[in-house]
Design an enzyme around this catalytic site. Structure first.
Site, short mmCIF file in Angstrom:
data_model
loop_
_atom_site.label_atom_id
_atom_site.label_comp_id
_atom_site.label_asym_id
_atom_site.label_seq_id
_atom_site.Cartn_x
_atom_site.Cartn_y
_atom_site.Cartn_z
N LYS A 153 -0.09 9.91 -8.70
CA LYS A 153 0.02 8.73 -7.83
C LYS A 153 -0.10 7.47 -8.68
CE LYS A 153 -2.56 5.94 -5.62
NZ LYS A 153 -1.73 4.72 -5.74
N GLU A 228 -11.81 7.42 -16.12
CA GLU A 228 -11.65 6.38 -17.16
C GLU A 228 -11.76 5.06 -16.43
OE1 GLU A 228 -11.59 6.96 -20.24
OE2 GLU A 228 -10.63 8.89 -20.62
N CYS A 262 -8.45 -2.00 -20.45
CA CYS A 262 -9.84 -1.54 -20.30
C CYS A 262 -10.60 -1.67 -21.61
CB CYS A 262 -9.83 -0.09 -19.82
SG CYS A 262 -8.81 0.97 -20.83
N GLU A 354 -16.26 -7.41 -15.74
CA GLU A 354 -14.92 -7.23 -16.29
C GLU A 354 -13.96 -8.20 -15.58
OE1 GLU A 354 -12.78 -3.61 -15.26
OE2 GLU A 354 -12.16 -3.42 -17.34
P1 NAD Z 1 -8.15 0.46 -8.97
O1 NAD Z 1 -9.42 1.22 -9.04
O2 NAD Z 1 -8.02 -0.60 -7.93
O3 NAD Z 1 -6.93 1.45 -8.69
C1 NAD Z 1 -6.61 2.51 -9.54
C2 NAD Z 1 -5.84 3.57 -8.77
O4 NAD Z 1 -6.68 4.13 -7.78
C3 NAD Z 1 -4.62 3.03 -8.04
O5 NAD Z 1 -3.57 3.96 -8.14
C4 NAD Z 1 -5.10 2.93 -6.61
O6 NAD Z 1 -4.07 3.03 -5.67
C5 NAD Z 1 -6.01 4.13 -6.52
N1 NAD Z 1 -7.01 4.08 -5.46
C6 NAD Z 1 -7.55 2.99 -4.87
N2 NAD Z 1 -8.42 3.36 -3.92
C7 NAD Z 1 -8.45 4.71 -3.91
C8 NAD Z 1 -9.18 5.68 -3.17
N3 NAD Z 1 -10.05 5.32 -2.22
N4 NAD Z 1 -8.98 6.98 -3.44
C9 NAD Z 1 -8.11 7.36 -4.40
N5 NAD Z 1 -7.39 6.49 -5.14
C10 NAD Z 1 -7.57 5.18 -4.90
O7 NAD Z 1 -7.89 -0.09 -10.43
P2 NAD Z 1 -6.73 -1.06 -10.93
O8 NAD Z 1 -7.06 -2.43 -10.44
O9 NAD Z 1 -5.40 -0.47 -10.63
O10 NAD Z 1 -6.92 -0.98 -12.52
C11 NAD Z 1 -7.77 -1.79 -13.22
C12 NAD Z 1 -9.03 -1.03 -13.60
O11 NAD Z 1 -8.73 0.13 -14.32
C13 NAD Z 1 -9.94 -1.85 -14.52
O12 NAD Z 1 -11.28 -1.73 -14.11
C14 NAD Z 1 -9.75 -1.17 -15.88
O13 NAD Z 1 -10.81 -1.33 -16.77
C15 NAD Z 1 -9.56 0.24 -15.48
N6 NAD Z 1 -8.90 0.98 -16.55
C16 NAD Z 1 -9.63 1.88 -17.29
C17 NAD Z 1 -9.02 2.57 -18.34
C18 NAD Z 1 -9.79 3.55 -19.17
O14 NAD Z 1 -9.13 4.35 -19.84
N7 NAD Z 1 -11.11 3.55 -19.16
C19 NAD Z 1 -7.68 2.34 -18.61
C20 NAD Z 1 -6.97 1.41 -17.85
C21 NAD Z 1 -7.60 0.75 -16.81
#
Ligand code: NAD
Length: 451
Positions: A153, A228, A262, A354
């Protein structure tokens, strides 16, 4: 339900992407269950070949994938090309795994004891919008290599390259149902991955808040989970460092991908005795960062991913935050944001949360002990850099900083051949590296009696 993809550099609509509902998600998972049973029985050498063909298909499609990513996410085109090449490399790397998932023969009395690495079944991958295709590949390549099916997804804002990767998998001859891309809302498709018992593992990359919710959902079924999550990584510059090099590279350690990384070193820790000297050089370097049209080859930083995200980044820059200097960004349509250098208090919101945009908090420190304490005074622990010419200090500080991916006298974070992941609330488990395929298996121990 659908989502209109907007080009963040122009503000123009690109395309409409239909969203799946819970029923569609269950149907896709059911197809994945069937496909996985057959895939697990394919000879390891043939699974390896199939993944190499998938890698070749990605390679042939590099330019199209790159254009899609730049249109959808605003990444500079040179970076998007690198990302497509990285997906190919990750697939090639894990195409070696099916034939190397080697168990053990353990000496025991009365017979023979052997371990097997059995596939889990269906793996659900949920990705964020900041690096849509690369992060997806870190999950799907080793998962497929280990004999699993994958449902992916993508984030609502950035589905286009993931959808294209799903098409390429089919064009490369991967069986129908084995790797399916399911665009939709996190609260619908993502949640269903967590609650549907046929999905045996969730690989989630995203915010720490959503990660916690997924982890608690997975607990209901003791579902495997890799997380992650967020970061607030430190770039630590000691007085004895090569200051020219440290200052010249620091902008790219936090402003690359417009800070939507990230691993962004969004805290810049500078030893007080060289603070002024460093800041002078850093200012010149920040002003040299080329923010602009992501389609141009010499652009280094593009726009933020959406207007909504731009507003979120802007909300951190309240009146009480001291801004030292900024770089430049285009005016007009598009979610542009100039690189911004702030000098807040250590415990302020902007220095601890962040921001996920091109904003760096510079914090002076007194000595080595203070630097380690400050670097570790965070709930996160993902990445970080250490600049020093003193080898002993490099070793001590690298061991002292709580972070999964550190780098001394450089800012490297991700190589597909080395493990990647976070300490503390930056995550759980590791991706990439030589062992990743095993993380998509269960170890089965079998004793064969000689009686
Ligand atoms: P997010 O948590 O809003 O969304 C990530 C994914 O989760 C999306 O596909 C979203 O649709 C899905 N999602 C949202 N609610 C959900 C639920 N209740 N159940 C299941 N899935 C759900 O994050 P974002 O804003 O898309 O990304 C930014 C974040 O990602 C930042 O905090 C960044 O640090 C982190 N990130 C971490 C890494 C790593 O490897 N540690 C890499 C890239 C990004």
């Amino acid at each position: 339900m659908s989502y209109t993809v907007i080009n963040p550099a122009t503000g123009e609509a690109v395309t409409e992407v239909a969203h799946l509902d819970e029923h569609d998600t269950d149907a896709a998972i059911a197809r994945a269950v069937t496909a996985q049973e057959a895939w697990a029985n394919v000879a390891p050498v043939d699974r390896a070949r199939a993944l190499r063909r998938f890698a070749d298909a990605v390679d042939s499609d590099t330019e199209r994938l790159a254009q899609l990513e730049t249109q959808n996410s605003g990444h500079p085109i040179t970076q998007s090309r690198w990302e497509a090449g990285h997906v190919r490399d990750v697939l090639e790397y894990y195409s070696a795994s099916p034939e190397r998932l080697i168990g053990q023969q353990i000496p025991v009395a009365g017979g023979m004891n052997v371990t097997f690495h059995e596939p889990l079944g269906v793996v659900g991958i949920i990705t964020p919008w900041n690096f849509p295709m690369t992060i997806a590949s870190w999950g799907f390549a080793p998962a497929l290599a280990a004999g699993n099916a994958v449902v992916l997804k993508p984030a609502e804002w950035t589905p286009l390259t993931s959808i294209r990767l799903g098409e390429l998998a089919l064009e490369a001859g991967l069986p129908h149902g084995l790797f399916q891309v399911l665009p939709g809302r996190g609260s619908v498709v993502g949640e269903r991955f967590v609650t549907n018992p046929s999905v045996r593992k969730i690989v989630f990359t995203g915010s720490t808040g959503v990660g916690k919710r997924i982890m608690s959902g997975c607990a209901e079924q003791v579902k495997r989970v890799t997380l992650e999550l967020g970061g607030k990584s430190a770039n630590i510059v000691f007085a004895d460092a090569d200051l020219e090099q440290a200052a010249a590279t620091a902008p790219y350690s936090v402003f690359d991908n417009a800070g939507q990384d990230c691993c962004a070193r969004s805290r810049l820790l500078v030893e007080r005795s060289v603070y002024d000297k460093f800041m002078e050089r850093f200012e010149t370097a920040v002003q040299g960062v080329k923010v602009g049209d992501p389609l141009l080859d010499d652009t280094e930083v593009g726009p933020l991913v959406t207007q909504a995200h731009k507003e979120s980044v802007q909300s951190y820059l309240t009146d009480d935050v001291p801004v030292a200097f900024t770089g430049s960004a285009p005016e007009g349509p598009g979610s542009w944001f100039a690189p911004t250098v702030v000098t807040p208090e250590r415990d302020s919101r902007i220095a601890t949360e962040e921001v996920f945009g091109p904003v760096v908090a510079v914090l002076p420190f007194e000595d080595e002990e203070d630097a380690i304490r400050l670097a570790n005074s965070s709930d996160f622990g993902l990445s970080g850099s250490i600049w020093t010419r003193d080898l002993g200090r490099g070793i001590r500080v690298a061991r002292g900083v709580e972070g999964g991916n550190l780098s001394v006298n450089s800012h490297s974070s991700v190589r597909y051949s080395t493990p990647f992941g976070g300490f503390k609330q930056s995550g759980l488990g590791r991706e990439l590296g030589p062992d990743a395929a095993e993380h998509f298996t269960e170890t089965k121990n079998v004793f064969f009696s000689a009686e």
